[in-house]
Design a protein around this motif. Structure first.
Motif, PDB file in Angstrom:
ATOM      1  N   GLN A 211      82.113-108.710 -23.394  1.00  0.00           N
ATOM      2  CA  GLN A 211      81.873-107.411 -23.588  1.00  0.00           C
ATOM      3  C   GLN A 211      80.368-106.464 -24.497  1.00  0.00           C
ATOM      4  OE1 GLN A 211      86.039-107.194 -25.938  1.00  0.00           O
ATOM      5  NE2 GLN A 211      86.349-105.781 -23.733  1.00  0.00           N
ATOM      6  N   ASP A 212      79.188-107.785 -24.692  1.00  0.00           N
ATOM      7  CA  ASP A 212      78.628-107.343 -25.279  1.00  0.00           C
ATOM      8  C   ASP A 212      77.206-108.309 -25.011  1.00  0.00           C
ATOM      9  OD1 ASP A 212      77.443-110.212 -27.201  1.00  0.00           O
ATOM     10  OD2 ASP A 212      79.371-109.927 -27.379  1.00  0.00           O
ATOM     11  N   LEU A 213      76.040-107.262 -24.810  1.00  0.00           N
ATOM     12  CA  LEU A 213      74.692-107.298 -24.237  1.00  0.00           C
ATOM     13  C   LEU A 213      74.608-109.170 -24.210  1.00  0.00           C
ATOM     14  CD1 LEU A 213      72.705-104.947 -24.368  1.00  0.00           C
ATOM     15  CD2 LEU A 213      73.561-105.486 -22.876  1.00  0.00           C
ATOM     16  N   ALA A 214      74.192-109.267 -25.815  1.00  0.00           N
ATOM     17  CA  ALA A 214      74.163-110.905 -26.177  1.00  0.00           C
ATOM     18  C   ALA A 214      74.915-111.849 -24.872  1.00  0.00           C
ATOM     19  CB  ALA A 214      74.552-111.637 -27.429  1.00  0.00           C
ATOM     20  N   SER A 215      76.165-111.446 -24.680  1.00  0.00           N
ATOM     21  CA  SER A 215      77.091-112.492 -23.850  1.00  0.00           C
ATOM     22  C   SER A 215      76.398-112.524 -22.375  1.00  0.00           C
ATOM     23  CB  SER A 215      78.582-112.366 -24.370  1.00  0.00           C
ATOM     24  OG  SER A 215      78.659-112.657 -25.448  1.00  0.00           O
ATOM     25  N   LEU A 216      76.299-111.753 -22.464  1.00  0.00           N
ATOM     26  CA  LEU A 216      76.000-111.082 -20.852  1.00  0.00           C
ATOM     27  C   LEU A 216      74.847-111.853 -20.273  1.00  0.00           C
ATOM     28  CD1 LEU A 216      76.491-109.289 -18.376  1.00  0.00           C
ATOM     29  CD2 LEU A 216      75.132-107.095 -18.887  1.00  0.00           C
ATOM     30  N   ALA A 217      73.671-111.377 -21.359  1.00  0.00           N
ATOM     31  CA  ALA A 217      72.377-111.584 -20.900  1.00  0.00           C
ATOM     32  C   ALA A 217      72.454-114.041 -20.791  1.00  0.00           C
ATOM     33  CB  ALA A 217      71.505-112.234 -22.027  1.00  0.00           C
ATOM     34  N   GLY A 218      73.235-114.038 -21.459  1.00  0.00           N
ATOM     35  CA  GLY A 218      73.816-115.763 -21.148  1.00  0.00           C
ATOM     36  C   GLY A 218      75.030-115.821 -19.944  1.00  0.00           C
ATOM     37  N   LEU A 219      75.675-114.900 -19.575  1.00  0.00           N
ATOM     38  CA  LEU A 219      76.025-115.607 -18.297  1.00  0.00           C
ATOM     39  C   LEU A 219      75.093-115.291 -17.461  1.00  0.00           C
ATOM     40  CD1 LEU A 219      78.455-115.735 -16.778  1.00  0.00           C
ATOM     41  CD2 LEU A 219      78.950-113.364 -16.853  1.00  0.00           C
ATOM     42  N   CYS A 220      74.297-113.923 -17.727  1.00  0.00           N
ATOM     43  CA  CYS A 220      73.526-114.206 -16.249  1.00  0.00           C
ATOM     44  C   CYS A 220      72.776-115.039 -16.256  1.00  0.00           C
ATOM     45  CB  CYS A 220      72.516-112.543 -16.015  1.00  0.00           C
ATOM     46  SG  CYS A 220      73.900-111.259 -16.242  1.00  0.00           S
ATOM     47  N   GLU A 221      72.100-115.574 -17.520  1.00  0.00           N
ATOM     48  CA  GLU A 221      70.751-116.987 -17.153  1.00  0.00           C
ATOM     49  C   GLU A 221      71.338-117.799 -16.382  1.00  0.00           C
ATOM     50  OE1 GLU A 221      67.448-118.510 -17.695  1.00  0.00           O
ATOM     51  OE2 GLU A 221      67.958-116.693 -18.604  1.00  0.00           O
ATOM     52  N   GLN A 222      73.112-117.687 -16.727  1.00  0.00           N
ATOM     53  CA  GLN A 222      73.787-119.529 -15.443  1.00  0.00           C
ATOM     54  C   GLN A 222      74.213-118.991 -14.682  1.00  0.00           C
ATOM     55  OE1 GLN A 222      77.135-118.879 -18.604  1.00  0.00           O
ATOM     56  NE2 GLN A 222      77.371-121.203 -17.934  1.00  0.00           N
ATOM     57  N   LEU A 223      73.810-117.651 -13.908  1.00  0.00           N
ATOM     58  CA  LEU A 223      74.001-116.999 -12.443  1.00  0.00           C
ATOM     59  C   LEU A 223      73.057-117.211 -12.048  1.00  0.00           C
ATOM     60  CD1 LEU A 223      76.514-114.657 -13.323  1.00  0.00           C
ATOM     61  CD2 LEU A 223      77.333-116.416 -12.452  1.00  0.00           C
ATOM     62  N   ARG A 224      71.796-116.345 -12.172  1.00  0.00           N
ATOM     63  CA  ARG A 224      70.976-116.381 -11.574  1.00  0.00           C
ATOM     64  C   ARG A 224      70.057-117.017 -10.101  1.00  0.00           C
ATOM     65  NH1 ARG A 224      69.022-115.278 -16.404  1.00  0.00           N
ATOM     66  NH2 ARG A 224      68.439-112.678 -15.560  1.00  0.00           N
ATOM     67  N   ASP A 225      70.039-118.632 -10.861  1.00  0.00           N
ATOM     68  CA  ASP A 225      69.557-119.187 -10.149  1.00  0.00           C
ATOM     69  C   ASP A 225      70.972-119.978  -9.188  1.00  0.00           C
ATOM     70  OD1 ASP A 225      67.471-118.254 -10.863  1.00  0.00           O
ATOM     71  OD2 ASP A 225      67.600-120.374 -12.911  1.00  0.00           O
ATOM     72  N   ARG A 226      71.814-119.880  -8.944  1.00  0.00           N
ATOM     73  CA  ARG A 226      72.605-120.259  -8.316  1.00  0.00           C
ATOM     74  C   ARG A 226      72.314-119.636  -7.668  1.00  0.00           C
ATOM     75  NH1 ARG A 226      76.839-122.956 -11.149  1.00  0.00           N
ATOM     76  NH2 ARG A 226      75.838-123.584 -13.536  1.00  0.00           N
ATOM     77  N   PRO A 227      72.635-120.564  -6.035  1.00  0.00           N
ATOM     78  CA  PRO A 227      72.565-119.594  -4.769  1.00  0.00           C
ATOM     79  C   PRO A 227      73.766-119.227  -4.020  1.00  0.00           C
ATOM     80  CG  PRO A 227      73.532-122.581  -4.623  1.00  0.00           C
ATOM     81  CD  PRO A 227      73.028-122.026  -6.275  1.00  0.00           C
ATOM     82  N   TRP A 228      75.187-119.183  -4.552  1.00  0.00           N
ATOM     83  CA  TRP A 228      75.905-118.310  -4.378  1.00  0.00           C
ATOM     84  C   TRP A 228      76.560-118.156  -5.556  1.00  0.00           C
ATOM     85  CZ3 TRP A 228      80.979-120.001  -5.468  1.00  0.00           C
ATOM     86  CH2 TRP A 228      81.770-121.365  -5.223  1.00  0.00           C
ATOM     87  N   ILE A 229      77.721-117.299  -5.682  1.00  0.00           N
ATOM     88  CA  ILE A 229      78.470-116.543  -6.412  1.00  0.00           C
ATOM     89  C   ILE A 229      79.736-115.782  -6.230  1.00  0.00           C
ATOM     90  CG2 ILE A 229      76.812-116.688  -8.513  1.00  0.00           C
ATOM     91  CD1 ILE A 229      76.799-113.482  -8.674  1.00  0.00           C
ATOM     92  N   ALA A 230      81.017-116.047  -6.041  1.00  0.00           N
ATOM     93  CA  ALA A 230      82.393-115.518  -5.726  1.00  0.00           C
ATOM     94  C   ALA A 230      81.869-114.317  -6.663  1.00  0.00           C
ATOM     95  CB  ALA A 230      82.713-116.046  -6.626  1.00  0.00           C
ATOM     96  N   LEU A 231      82.201-113.341  -6.095  1.00  0.00           N
ATOM     97  CA  LEU A 231      82.126-112.031  -7.116  1.00  0.00           C
ATOM     98  C   LEU A 231      83.445-110.861  -6.668  1.00  0.00           C
ATOM     99  CD1 LEU A 231      80.251-110.362  -8.704  1.00  0.00           C
ATOM    100  CD2 LEU A 231      79.344-109.155  -6.014  1.00  0.00           C
TER     101      LEU A 231
END
Length: 372
Positions: free
Chosen positions: A7-27
């Protein structure tokens, strides 16, 4: 207990850091559009083998960082029955994200029912039976109850196992390229462009009108689409289909006459009578033309050929252990009979698997259209 909601930009940035280099994500997405033209995105759920997260897009000041991940061409988006989710994203950024792995389409290519639901697929592959709670939940209400969030997480929790199972099965069947073709069509930006000038295609009753009324109806449909988009209202809240058809036939010239048409006497005539009457005048000023294609009807010879093509399609589908309607829908068979090469049987994996054979069957018929 569900994971904490982003619910805040800092937490979102941390999550996106974990996601951006993954070959796939469930969505998955939760959205509301009962009172609007454009869907209101309320929640995005995502998962990788070691992450599950719900992103509260209503609370966040913006979620561009998440969109950057979703739109990354190097990240495969795994979605079940993806069309509506892709439409939501297309409304935000003008085009759907790609590439996509639609597990409903993948399942159909592996022999499951064409329209298998997420719960049935999860149970078949993982053995886990998902509860059917919250299918009609209000996703705009805040705070979201823990049990509702847990339900939302389940929409991606088991999607990971479903994806890995189906990806392996497609590979073993030699059908991975088939899914790539299907999902490429699904992510075509043209599918998600609601061009007002093409809105008349939505009105199936139009083909029964005389040409002069068809040109008026075309202008009325464009007016409604513009108005719905501008006002962010559902099309039917602006004017119902039947009301537009009746208006095109009657072609009223005054607000009073417009208001006497069933379905046009409320908000349409009160709010937009000037615009509606102007659309009618534009349509009447045009050269009358048939804008709707007549439904294709098969003569006796064509019906016999259709039955032969259908029988062959069913036989090949049975060999492949997939649905014959997935392999060769009626509308695609009718296109081949008419010599129309724009359909899916004339290109891609369907042409390689059966289309070429069906084309030859059509070409061998006396008096048939030339196809190649």
């Amino acid at each position: 207990m569900p994971e904490p909601v982003i619910q805040d930009l800092a937490s979102l940035a941390g999550l996106c850091e974990q996601l951006r280099d993954r070959p796939w994500i469930a969505l998955d997405t939760e959205f509301m559009r009962t009172r609007t033209y454009y869907a209101r995105l309320c929640l995005v759920q995502t998962a990788t083998p070691d992450v599950i997260a719900c992103i509260d897009t209503l609370v966040l000041p913006d979620f561009e960082a998440l969109l950057d991940v979703v739109y990354s061409p190097s990240v495969l988006k795994v979605i079940h029955s993806a069309r509506q989710d892709l439409e939501v994203f297309a409304d935000i950024r003008g085009a759907p994200p790609a590439p996509v792995f639609d597990t409903q389409i993948a399942a159909s290519l592996c022999g499951y029912d064409d329209q298998i639901g997420y719960g049935a697929l999860v149970e078949s592959i993982t053995g886990h039976k998902l509860p059917k709670l919250h299918t009609r939940a209000d996703w705009e209400a805040r705070p979201l109850p823990p049990e509702q969030l847990h339900y939302a997480e389940d929409d991606v929790r088991y999607l990971r196992d479903v994806y890995q199972f189906l990806a392996q099965k497609l590979e073993s069947l030699g059908r991975s390229a088939w899914l790539t073709e299907e999902c490429a069509m699904l992510t075509d930006p043209g599918l998600y462009r609601n061009d007002p000038e093409a809105a008349f295609h939505r009105l199936r009753q139009g083909h029964a009108l005389p040409p002069a009324a068809q040109t008026v109806l075309c202008e009325l449909a464009a007016w409604r689409e513009h108005t719905a988009q501008r006002s962010n209202l559902p099309r039917a809240w602006v004017a119902a289909d039947a009301a537009l058809v009746e208006t095109a036939l009657a072609a009223p010239q005054t607000p009073e006459a417009l208001g006497r048409i069933d379905g046009m006497g409320g908000a349409p005539s009160h709010k937009w009578s000037g615009e509606i009457l102007e659309a009618i005048r534009r349509g009447q000023a045009m050269t009358p033309a048939r804008l709707w294609d007549e439904p294709r009807r098969l003569d006796r010879r064509q019906q016999t050929l259709y039955e032969q093509l259908q029988a062959r399609a069913r036989a090949v589908a049975a060999e492949l252990k997939i649905s014959s309607t997935l392999l060769a829908p009626r509308r695609e068979l009718v296109k081949l009979i008419a010599g129309d090469m724009s359909g899916t049987l004339a290109r891609g994996w369907r042409r390689r698997v059966i289309g070429e054979e069906l084309l030859q069957m059509c070409a061998s018929q006396p008096g048939s259209a030339t196809v190649s």
